[in-house]
Design an enzyme around this catalytic site. Sequence first.
Site, short mmCIF file in Angstrom:
data_model
loop_
_atom_site.label_atom_id
_atom_site.label_comp_id
_atom_site.label_asym_id
_atom_site.label_seq_id
_atom_site.Cartn_x
_atom_site.Cartn_y
_atom_site.Cartn_z
N ASP A 35 0.82 -1.22 0.00
CA ASP A 35 0.00 0.00 0.00
C ASP A 35 0.85 1.26 0.00
OD1 ASP A 35 -2.06 -1.69 0.07
OD2 ASP A 35 -2.75 -1.19 2.11
N ASP A 39 0.65 4.34 -2.54
CA ASP A 39 0.35 5.71 -2.10
C ASP A 39 1.40 6.70 -2.60
OD1 ASP A 39 -1.81 4.68 -0.83
OD2 ASP A 39 -0.92 4.69 1.17
N SER A 84 -34.82 -7.92 -15.37
CA SER A 84 -34.73 -8.54 -14.05
C SER A 84 -34.72 -10.05 -14.25
CB SER A 84 -35.89 -8.09 -13.17
OG SER A 84 -37.08 -8.34 -13.86
N LYS A 122 -25.27 -15.02 -7.39
CA LYS A 122 -26.14 -13.83 -7.44
C LYS A 122 -25.70 -12.91 -6.31
CE LYS A 122 -30.67 -12.14 -8.15
NZ LYS A 122 -30.43 -11.03 -7.27
N GLU A 179 -22.92 -5.66 -10.93
CA GLU A 179 -23.38 -5.36 -9.58
C GLU A 179 -22.29 -4.62 -8.82
OE1 GLU A 179 -26.40 -6.95 -9.25
OE2 GLU A 179 -26.83 -7.05 -7.10
N LYS A 320 -32.51 -19.08 -5.75
CA LYS A 320 -32.21 -18.40 -4.49
C LYS A 320 -31.88 -19.40 -3.39
CE LYS A 320 -33.09 -14.02 -4.84
NZ LYS A 320 -34.10 -13.36 -4.31
N CYS A 414 -33.67 9.67 29.28
CA CYS A 414 -32.96 8.40 29.10
C CYS A 414 -33.61 7.32 29.96
CB CYS A 414 -31.49 8.58 29.49
SG CYS A 414 -30.60 7.02 29.54
#
Length: 677
Positions: A35, A39, A84, A122, A179, A320, A414
């Site tokens: 990393d 950077d 869909s 999915k 997605e 599903k 409270c």
Amino acid sequence: MTVAAKVRARAQALREEIARHDYAYYVLDAPTVPDAQYDRLFRELQELEARHPELVTADSPTQRVGGAPRADLAEVRHAVPMLSLANALDEDEAVAFDARVRDQLQRAGFATAQVQYACEPKFDGLAVSLRYEKGDLALAATRGDGVVGEDVTANARTIRAVPLRLKADAPRVLEVRGEVLMFRRDLERLNERAREAGEKEFANPRNAAAGSLRQLDPRITARRRLHFFAYGLGEVAGGREPATHSATLDWLEALGLPVCELRRVATGVDGLLGYYREIGGQRARLPYEIDGVVYKVNERRLQEALGFVSRAPRFAVAHKFPAQEALTELLDIDVQVGRTGALTPVARLAPVQVGGVTVTNATLHNEDEIRRKDVRIGDTVIVRRAGDVIPEVVAVVPEKRPARARLFQMPSRCPVCGSAVERPTDEAVARCTGGLVCAAQRKQALLHFAGRRALDIEGLGEKLVDQLVDADLVRSPADLFGLNLGTLAGLERMAEKSAANVLAALDRSKSTTLARFIYALGIRHVGETTARDLASHFGSLDALLAADEAQLLQVADVGPVVAASVAHFFAERHNRKVIEQLRAAGVHWPEGRGKAAAPRGPLAGATVVLTGTLPNMTRDQAGERIVAAGGKVSGSVSRKTSFVVAGTDAGSKLDKAQSLGVRVIDEDELLQLLGEH
Ligand code: 5U1
């Protein structure tokens, strides 16, 4: 070469190198640089572009940081509607899908003993369409109603997994459907930060992905770690679509788009069900949530022959996994007080099985959510459990509302300490103003202090803390170290042996690290990472205590909100006193600046991945020992991984290590490397 030409060439080289690293990380899941080095490259490019704004290009990775907020998200009409999927809710329905496909193909004149299907998970995220023109990302849109969606281009550009430019040979127009999702670990981190800031948590990765992408302020999207998987096409112009879905996915991958590596081609219904069971078995170990698998007839000419019903293709179905939702009665709504005083309404439910677990409580998040969903006490509600996150009330069933159903009212005092409850106009969260006067906040603060990632005081759990606070034996973390055997053994259900164990754990916890100590203090907005950054920046507690806001702002990743919160915490006399009492009680740590910068020890420089269940220690414990020995723990396996430590039930990380030829060892060998055997 002139100076100007040299600068231009350097900027181009940096852009290409950063894009290569992004591709390796997000598409290949095989990081190629640490990393810190990434950077450095990024910062060099930012500085070059700041000095030479004429060199900034639309596909520069620096342009992913997000521009100014907008008033609303514009509507966009999809060039090709976003379809869909029909669902298959059990294996019988999946068998029926295959039978229907074969029957229709036969009637259309195709010989079809067994159909080939492209199968993939999915994903539990948000469907989007990415439009590339001449290889450049031109538009990103949410699905909306399938015909008209929302323009989220500025936000999608901040997602590193989304290429800003496709690799060579992209068609003139290419719409990629897929997605946007948030990995579990990133959702956990986001929710941890929200908890620390006393803000609302996301109940599941789908809400987090949607909430992060459908943003008016792209800078917020840029700060969230989102992923993307491509799974289909919209408009394609000026190029030829492959003849099968599986080849399309390979093509998208070759163009630089992330495509899920769990995709397969399966033959016939047995192939489909085999895939369903295989992925179901891996589901809990995947780094992201999935709610089923998708089957698509692989050959495009067969897809075309099958056509569509309303907005769903006949050639595909989502099989599903069993529902993680259930209906039950909402018996009452209680209010819980958190560590920062945030009041969370919690639904008390008639016990119900959700995905194999009995659920009796679910979060209702806050007052606004209750109003928005119009939840009333006595309602029949839909409860959802997603992965490890807290169950939530998704919606009510209005038809089942009884006449006695009543509205919930957030208390003005409270429920624990009676202090006034405040709710700033621009915040969703109501808070108890009692601070540490409030027993609930005190209990939570003590539990946080004793937590595994803080001072790790074994045996100091909820029941004991409740007793200690209720009997007024402990008011602050420092009081814990004044407890003795007589007091502890005198508590209800506390045998002398357990009391001695707690005292021994308290004694052990005194030897800690500065980062853990800072984290344990429970300063608002200071999670583990910030605590570590503060510890390595200042090196000693006294240096941190002496720092003003300007000095705090010098710490990497510390912004004005965190700096103000830290400064405010240490400015409180009461907090300083507790810290001094803790030090006087013997809580100590090694001091020294930037310890992480120069790792030493038997594992110095090694990058280690842990997977599966180890026989004698948790993965966290193993991770801590690796870090203490100078190593780094990574969540994913790549060619750079030094070795993988695998326990029982090791999953895809083990497979990946084996396929990359990365060394795999067990706990025993790890202990030998650590010099502890
Ligand atoms: N993996 C995957 N998810 N998903 C969702 N593939 C896929 N395909 C979809 C949708 C809505 O639609 C196409 C079949 C058009």
